[in-house]
Design a protein around this motif. Structure first.
Motif, PDB file in Angstrom:
ATOM      1  N   ILE A 165       0.865  -1.182   0.000  1.00 51.95           N
ATOM      2  CA  ILE A 165       0.000   0.000   0.000  1.00 51.95           C
ATOM      3  C   ILE A 165       0.898   1.228   0.000  1.00 51.95           C
ATOM      4  CG2 ILE A 165      -0.228   0.196   2.509  1.00 51.95           C
ATOM      5  CD1 ILE A 165      -3.232   0.813   2.043  1.00 51.95           C
ATOM      6  N   VAL A 166       0.367   2.337  -0.509  1.00 54.17           N
ATOM      7  CA  VAL A 166       1.096   3.609  -0.527  1.00 54.17           C
ATOM      8  C   VAL A 166       0.191   4.666   0.097  1.00 54.17           C
ATOM      9  CG1 VAL A 166       2.162   5.387  -1.973  1.00 54.17           C
ATOM     10  CG2 VAL A 166       2.339   2.969  -2.630  1.00 54.17           C
ATOM     11  N   TRP A 167       0.748   5.409   1.055  1.00 53.43           N
ATOM     12  CA  TRP A 167       0.005   6.505   1.678  1.00 53.43           C
ATOM     13  C   TRP A 167       0.624   7.824   1.255  1.00 53.43           C
ATOM     14  CZ3 TRP A 167       1.213   2.352   5.089  1.00 53.43           C
ATOM     15  CH2 TRP A 167       0.102   1.643   5.536  1.00 53.43           C
ATOM     16  N   GLU A 168      -0.232   8.824   1.056  1.00 48.52           N
ATOM     17  CA  GLU A 168       0.239  10.184   0.821  1.00 48.52           C
ATOM     18  C   GLU A 168       0.576  10.790   2.178  1.00 48.52           C
ATOM     19  OE1 GLU A 168       0.736  11.306  -2.282  1.00 48.52           O
ATOM     20  OE2 GLU A 168      -0.053   9.377  -3.006  1.00 48.52           O
ATOM     21  N   GLU A 169       1.719  11.443   2.264  1.00 51.92           N
ATOM     22  CA  GLU A 169       2.174  12.057   3.500  1.00 51.92           C
ATOM     23  C   GLU A 169       1.967  13.576   3.441  1.00 51.92           C
ATOM     24  OE1 GLU A 169       4.200  10.420   6.327  1.00 51.92           O
ATOM     25  OE2 GLU A 169       2.728   9.042   5.497  1.00 51.92           O
ATOM     26  N   PRO A 170       1.813  14.203   4.605  1.00 52.77           N
ATOM     27  CA  PRO A 170       1.749  15.670   4.607  1.00 52.77           C
ATOM     28  C   PRO A 170       3.017  16.242   3.974  1.00 52.77           C
ATOM     29  CG  PRO A 170       1.204  14.777   6.780  1.00 52.77           C
ATOM     30  CD  PRO A 170       1.696  13.633   5.939  1.00 52.77           C
ATOM     31  N   GLY A 171       2.875  17.271   3.197  1.00 55.18           N
ATOM     32  CA  GLY A 171       4.039  17.882   2.563  1.00 55.18           C
ATOM     33  C   GLY A 171       4.376  17.286   1.211  1.00 55.18           C
ATOM     34  N   GLY A 172       3.590  16.309   0.756  1.00 53.58           N
ATOM     35  CA  GLY A 172       3.785  15.781  -0.589  1.00 53.58           C
ATOM     36  C   GLY A 172       4.582  14.496  -0.704  1.00 53.58           C
ATOM     37  N   GLY A 173       5.149  14.021   0.377  1.00 52.07           N
ATOM     38  CA  GLY A 173       5.881  12.755   0.323  1.00 52.07           C
ATOM     39  C   GLY A 173       4.928  11.567   0.305  1.00 52.07           C
ATOM     40  N   ARG A 174       5.499  10.387   0.271  1.00 50.39           N
ATOM     41  CA  ARG A 174       4.705   9.156   0.281  1.00 50.39           C
ATOM     42  C   ARG A 174       5.346   8.150   1.217  1.00 50.39           C
ATOM     43  NH1 ARG A 174       1.773   8.330  -4.980  1.00 50.39           N
ATOM     44  NH2 ARG A 174       2.756   6.326  -5.214  1.00 50.39           N
ATOM     45  N   ARG A 175       4.524   7.180   1.683  1.00 50.69           N
ATOM     46  CA  ARG A 175       5.002   6.102   2.564  1.00 50.69           C
ATOM     47  C   ARG A 175       4.604   4.790   1.916  1.00 50.69           C
ATOM     48  NH1 ARG A 175       6.578   5.789   8.144  1.00 50.69           N
ATOM     49  NH2 ARG A 175       5.772   3.958   9.220  1.00 50.69           N
ATOM     50  N   ASN A 178      10.427  11.967   0.050  1.00 47.51           N
ATOM     51  CA  ASN A 178      10.204  13.408   0.102  1.00 47.51           C
ATOM     52  C   ASN A 178       9.258  13.806  -1.030  1.00 47.51           C
ATOM     53  OD1 ASN A 178      12.147  13.992   2.235  1.00 47.51           O
ATOM     54  ND2 ASN A 178      13.711  13.425   0.726  1.00 47.51           N
ATOM     55  N   ALA A 179       8.842  15.057  -1.042  1.00 48.30           N
ATOM     56  CA  ALA A 179       7.941  15.562  -2.082  1.00 48.30           C
ATOM     57  C   ALA A 179       8.562  15.433  -3.474  1.00 48.30           C
ATOM     58  CB  ALA A 179       7.561  17.012  -1.798  1.00 48.30           C
ATOM     59  N   ASP A 180       9.896  15.495  -3.564  1.00 52.57           N
ATOM     60  CA  ASP A 180      10.558  15.376  -4.868  1.00 52.57           C
ATOM     61  C   ASP A 180      10.762  13.916  -5.302  1.00 52.57           C
ATOM     62  OD1 ASP A 180      12.657  14.508  -3.271  1.00 52.57           O
ATOM     63  OD2 ASP A 180      14.069  16.059  -3.925  1.00 52.57           O
ATOM     64  N   GLY A 181      10.282  12.970  -4.480  1.00 52.58           N
ATOM     65  CA  GLY A 181      10.364  11.559  -4.836  1.00 52.58           C
ATOM     66  C   GLY A 181      11.610  10.847  -4.356  1.00 52.58           C
ATOM     67  N   THR A 182      12.552  11.565  -3.727  1.00 54.42           N
ATOM     68  CA  THR A 182      13.755  10.903  -3.213  1.00 54.42           C
ATOM     69  C   THR A 182      13.445  10.220  -1.888  1.00 54.42           C
ATOM     70  OG1 THR A 182      14.490  12.935  -2.118  1.00 54.42           O
ATOM     71  CG2 THR A 182      15.378  12.485  -4.340  1.00 54.42           C
ATOM     72  N   ILE A 205      -2.949   2.596  13.212  1.00 55.83           N
ATOM     73  CA  ILE A 205      -2.129   1.410  13.488  1.00 55.83           C
ATOM     74  C   ILE A 205      -1.545   0.863  12.199  1.00 55.83           C
ATOM     75  CG2 ILE A 205      -2.142  -0.950  14.404  1.00 55.83           C
ATOM     76  CD1 ILE A 205      -2.371   1.335  16.536  1.00 55.83           C
ATOM     77  N   ARG A 206      -2.347   0.787  11.154  1.00 55.03           N
ATOM     78  CA  ARG A 206      -1.863   0.263   9.868  1.00 55.03           C
ATOM     79  C   ARG A 206      -0.740   1.130   9.328  1.00 55.03           C
ATOM     80  NH1 ARG A 206      -3.604  -3.090   5.341  1.00 55.03           N
ATOM     81  NH2 ARG A 206      -1.707  -3.088   4.104  1.00 55.03           N
ATOM     82  N   ARG A 207      -0.872   2.440   9.431  1.00 56.21           N
ATOM     83  CA  ARG A 207       0.179   3.333   8.936  1.00 56.21           C
ATOM     84  C   ARG A 207       1.460   3.217   9.763  1.00 56.21           C
ATOM     85  NH1 ARG A 207      -1.985   8.000   5.563  1.00 56.21           N
ATOM     86  NH2 ARG A 207       0.058   8.909   5.917  1.00 56.21           N
ATOM     87  N   MET A 208       1.325   2.896  11.046  1.00 51.02           N
ATOM     88  CA  MET A 208       2.489   2.783  11.922  1.00 51.02           C
ATOM     89  C   MET A 208       3.155   1.416  11.806  1.00 51.02           C
ATOM     90  SD  MET A 208       2.898   3.028  16.097  1.00 51.02           S
ATOM     91  CE  MET A 208       1.506   4.066  16.232  1.00 51.02           C
ATOM     92  N   LEU A 209       2.348   0.325  11.817  1.00 45.23           N
ATOM     93  CA  LEU A 209       2.907  -1.029  11.895  1.00 45.23           C
ATOM     94  C   LEU A 209       2.749  -1.848  10.615  1.00 45.23           C
ATOM     95  CD1 LEU A 209       1.645  -1.998  15.465  1.00 45.23           C
ATOM     96  CD2 LEU A 209       3.847  -0.987  14.812  1.00 45.23           C
ATOM     97  N   GLY A 210       1.924  -1.374   9.698  1.00 43.17           N
ATOM     98  CA  GLY A 210       1.722  -2.108   8.455  1.00 43.17           C
ATOM     99  C   GLY A 210       0.639  -3.165   8.575  1.00 43.17           C
ATOM    100  N   LYS A 211       0.603  -4.018   7.574  1.00 44.08           N
ATOM    101  CA  LYS A 211      -0.391  -5.083   7.476  1.00 44.08           C
ATOM    102  C   LYS A 211      -0.158  -6.123   8.573  1.00 44.08           C
ATOM    103  CE  LYS A 211      -2.008  -8.510   4.135  1.00 44.08           C
ATOM    104  NZ  LYS A 211      -1.796  -9.033   2.772  1.00 44.08           N
ATOM    105  N   PRO A 212      -1.206  -6.465   9.324  1.00 41.74           N
ATOM    106  CA  PRO A 212      -1.008  -7.480  10.368  1.00 41.74           C
ATOM    107  C   PRO A 212      -0.771  -8.869   9.774  1.00 41.74           C
ATOM    108  CG  PRO A 212      -3.318  -6.840  10.251  1.00 41.74           C
ATOM    109  CD  PRO A 212      -2.578  -5.970   9.286  1.00 41.74           C
TER     110      PRO A 212
END
Length: 182
Positions: free
Chosen positions: A65-75, A93-97, A122-129
């Motif tokens: 899964i991919v989450w959008e982060e504040p400031g334009g980054g991704r997780r 980061n927002a620039d993709g690095t 919890i999912r964003r912190m620990l991932g898929k159970p």
């Protein structure tokens, strides 16, 4: 590869269909390798601040899964289950690095779990159970995360949710493989 293409051609496939079948076979093989690749190889060659999300995807494959982060980054989440005991998160980061690469199934992260948190947090912190179990009589759902409690021992960290989907408590349990001689 040539043998597969020859067999497909014998069955009346045109070249476009052969090419599509070969592309799909390569994709399946790559996805399979990435799912069993040792953790030490998962992000090999990825450099913080230099490598990009595309570099990560080429090396580690498609994230769960991919989450959008504040400031334009991704997780990006890379769980190593179902029998694995690690989950990796790559933050860009927002620039993709790549900003960080971290294994999130740790005692430090488990200590951050608090009553009142919701499933998304919890999912964003620990991932898929590793496992999800519903206990109707107790009116709760429990997410279990297999992890390395010590360098050689695996255990489960469990997050208990009420019917509203908020954390009520956490617990620890032995990995069932210990009881089964594994």
């Amino acid at each position: 590869m040539g043998l597969i293409a020859s067999l497909l051609a014998l069955f009346g496939c045109d070249q476009q269909k052969v090419d599509e079948a070969m592309k799909k076979a390569k994709s399946v093989a790559t996805d399979t390798w990435n799912s069993v690749k040792p953790d030490s190889q998962l992000f090999k060659g990825i450099e913080i601040g230099k490598s990009t999300e595309d570099d990560v995807r080429r090396q580690a494959g498609k994230p769960e899964i991919v989450w959008e982060e504040p400031g334009g980054g991704r997780r990006l989440e890379y769980p190593r289950g179902p029998e694995g005991a690690t989950t990796w998160m790559v933050t860009t980061n927002a620039d993709g690095t790549v900003r960080t690469i971290e294994q999130v199934l740790t005692a430090e992260n488990f200590a951050k779990v608090r009553p009142g948190m919701n499933k998304d947090q919890i999912r964003r912190m620990l991932g898929k159970p590793t496992k999800v179990e519903a206990f109707r009589l107790k009116q709760e759902e429990v997410w279990g995360y297999r992890w390395f409690e010590s360098p050689t021992d695996r255990a489960f960290f469990n997050v208990h949710f009420n019917l509203d989907g908020t954390v009520t408590t956490t617990s620890r349990s032995d990995d069932p493989s210990k009881r089964q001689g594994g």
